[in-house]
Scaffold this motif. Sequence first.
Motif, PDB file in Angstrom:
ATOM      1  N   TRP A  87     -53.840 -43.706 -40.306  1.00 35.39           N
ATOM      2  CA  TRP A  87     -54.826 -43.036 -41.163  1.00 35.39           C
ATOM      3  C   TRP A  87     -54.126 -42.183 -42.213  1.00 35.39           C
ATOM      4  O   TRP A  87     -54.523 -42.149 -43.370  1.00 35.39           O
ATOM      5  CB  TRP A  87     -55.762 -42.168 -40.336  1.00 35.39           C
ATOM      6  CG  TRP A  87     -56.725 -42.907 -39.459  1.00 35.39           C
ATOM      7  CD1 TRP A  87     -57.041 -44.221 -39.494  1.00 35.39           C
ATOM      8  CD2 TRP A  87     -57.508 -42.330 -38.402  1.00 35.39           C
ATOM      9  NE1 TRP A  87     -57.978 -44.510 -38.518  1.00 35.39           N
ATOM     10  CE2 TRP A  87     -58.275 -43.370 -37.844  1.00 35.39           C
ATOM     11  CE3 TRP A  87     -57.620 -41.052 -37.880  1.00 35.39           C
ATOM     12  CZ2 TRP A  87     -59.161 -43.160 -36.786  1.00 35.39           C
ATOM     13  CZ3 TRP A  87     -58.493 -40.840 -36.829  1.00 35.39           C
ATOM     14  CH2 TRP A  87     -59.260 -41.885 -36.288  1.00 35.39           C
TER      15      TRP A  87
ATOM     16  N   ARG B  27     -56.419 -41.546 -45.397  1.00 40.01           N
ATOM     17  CA  ARG B  27     -57.732 -41.201 -44.839  1.00 40.01           C
ATOM     18  C   ARG B  27     -57.768 -39.768 -44.319  1.00 40.01           C
ATOM     19  O   ARG B  27     -58.834 -39.173 -44.216  1.00 40.01           O
ATOM     20  CB  ARG B  27     -58.086 -42.142 -43.690  1.00 40.01           C
ATOM     21  CG  ARG B  27     -58.274 -43.554 -44.121  1.00 40.01           C
ATOM     22  CD  ARG B  27     -58.502 -44.431 -42.937  1.00 40.01           C
ATOM     23  NE  ARG B  27     -59.637 -45.302 -43.202  1.00 40.01           N
ATOM     24  CZ  ARG B  27     -60.251 -46.012 -42.292  1.00 40.01           C
ATOM     25  NH1 ARG B  27     -59.874 -45.959 -41.044  1.00 40.01           N
ATOM     26  NH2 ARG B  27     -61.260 -46.776 -42.628  1.00 40.01           N
ATOM     27  N   ILE B  28     -56.601 -39.247 -43.954  1.00 39.22           N
ATOM     28  CA  ILE B  28     -56.498 -37.876 -43.463  1.00 39.22           C
ATOM     29  C   ILE B  28     -55.199 -37.298 -44.018  1.00 39.22           C
ATOM     30  O   ILE B  28     -54.176 -37.980 -44.056  1.00 39.22           O
ATOM     31  CB  ILE B  28     -56.548 -37.837 -41.917  1.00 39.22           C
ATOM     32  CG1 ILE B  28     -56.601 -36.406 -41.410  1.00 39.22           C
ATOM     33  CG2 ILE B  28     -55.392 -38.600 -41.300  1.00 39.22           C
ATOM     34  CD1 ILE B  28     -56.899 -36.299 -39.922  1.00 39.22           C
TER      35      ILE B  28
ATOM     36  N   GLU C 284     -58.932 -29.191 -41.612  1.00 38.57           N
ATOM     37  CA  GLU C 284     -59.236 -30.493 -42.209  1.00 38.57           C
ATOM     38  C   GLU C 284     -59.620 -31.504 -41.128  1.00 38.57           C
ATOM     39  O   GLU C 284     -60.572 -32.271 -41.283  1.00 38.57           O
ATOM     40  CB  GLU C 284     -58.023 -30.994 -42.992  1.00 38.57           C
ATOM     41  CG  GLU C 284     -58.283 -32.285 -43.730  1.00 38.57           C
ATOM     42  CD  GLU C 284     -57.084 -32.760 -44.547  1.00 38.57           C
ATOM     43  OE1 GLU C 284     -57.061 -33.954 -44.869  1.00 38.57           O
ATOM     44  OE2 GLU C 284     -56.188 -31.942 -44.851  1.00 38.57           O
ATOM     45  N   VAL C 285     -58.892 -31.486 -40.022  1.00 40.32           N
ATOM     46  CA  VAL C 285     -59.170 -32.411 -38.916  1.00 40.32           C
ATOM     47  C   VAL C 285     -60.555 -32.140 -38.337  1.00 40.32           C
ATOM     48  O   VAL C 285     -61.354 -33.061 -38.145  1.00 40.32           O
ATOM     49  CB  VAL C 285     -58.092 -32.282 -37.824  1.00 40.32           C
ATOM     50  CG1 VAL C 285     -58.489 -33.040 -36.568  1.00 40.32           C
ATOM     51  CG2 VAL C 285     -56.748 -32.778 -38.348  1.00 40.32           C
TER      52      VAL C 285
ATOM     53  N   ALA D 171     -63.085 -30.663 -39.779  1.00 44.44           N
ATOM     54  CA  ALA D 171     -64.119 -31.000 -40.766  1.00 44.44           C
ATOM     55  C   ALA D 171     -64.387 -32.504 -40.761  1.00 44.44           C
ATOM     56  O   ALA D 171     -65.543 -32.933 -40.785  1.00 44.44           O
ATOM     57  CB  ALA D 171     -63.693 -30.531 -42.155  1.00 44.44           C
ATOM     58  N   LEU D 172     -63.325 -33.305 -40.707  1.00 48.98           N
ATOM     59  CA  LEU D 172     -63.487 -34.756 -40.665  1.00 48.98           C
ATOM     60  C   LEU D 172     -64.174 -35.180 -39.377  1.00 48.98           C
ATOM     61  O   LEU D 172     -65.081 -36.013 -39.395  1.00 48.98           O
ATOM     62  CB  LEU D 172     -62.124 -35.444 -40.793  1.00 48.98           C
ATOM     63  CG  LEU D 172     -62.138 -36.964 -40.748  1.00 48.98           C
ATOM     64  CD1 LEU D 172     -62.984 -37.552 -41.879  1.00 48.98           C
ATOM     65  CD2 LEU D 172     -60.710 -37.504 -40.819  1.00 48.98           C
TER      66      LEU D 172
ATOM     67  N   GLU E   6     -67.816 -34.342 -39.669  1.00 49.06           N
ATOM     68  CA  GLU E   6     -68.483 -35.267 -40.602  1.00 49.06           C
ATOM     69  C   GLU E   6     -68.746 -36.615 -39.924  1.00 49.06           C
ATOM     70  O   GLU E   6     -69.846 -37.161 -40.014  1.00 49.06           O
ATOM     71  CB  GLU E   6     -67.576 -35.467 -41.819  1.00 49.06           C
ATOM     72  CG  GLU E   6     -68.120 -36.395 -42.866  1.00 49.06           C
ATOM     73  CD  GLU E   6     -67.137 -36.576 -44.006  1.00 49.06           C
ATOM     74  OE1 GLU E   6     -66.924 -37.726 -44.416  1.00 49.06           O
ATOM     75  OE2 GLU E   6     -66.565 -35.570 -44.477  1.00 49.06           O
ATOM     76  N   LEU E   7     -67.764 -37.135 -39.227  1.00 51.42           N
ATOM     77  CA  LEU E   7     -67.918 -38.428 -38.561  1.00 51.42           C
ATOM     78  C   LEU E   7     -68.893 -38.344 -37.399  1.00 51.42           C
ATOM     79  O   LEU E   7     -69.664 -39.268 -37.165  1.00 51.42           O
ATOM     80  CB  LEU E   7     -66.558 -38.940 -38.080  1.00 51.42           C
ATOM     81  CG  LEU E   7     -65.572 -39.282 -39.181  1.00 51.42           C
ATOM     82  CD1 LEU E   7     -64.220 -39.635 -38.592  1.00 51.42           C
ATOM     83  CD2 LEU E   7     -66.096 -40.417 -40.043  1.00 51.42           C
TER      84      LEU E   7
END
Length: 68
Positions: free
Chosen positions: A28, A33-34, A50-51, A53-54, A57-58
């Motif tokens: 990724w 992607r990250i 960031e992790v 937040a992703l 979101e997912l």
Amino acid sequence: MTAATERLLTPGEVANLFRVDPKTVTRWATAGRIGSIRTPGGHRRFRETEVKALLSELTTEATEPVRH
């Protein structure tokens, strides 16, 4: 938390959060992607904010009802 004090996660820690193999996390990052940063020793690290937040979101996308 400032960028200088933000917790950095290893690929293994990120993999545990997403329930995937650490190699997947590395792929990724390579694909963009990250986001990741490199330690002076060349290891990948991921910003916790960031992790998370992703992941949020997912998780939200996966739990939203399907709209017709």
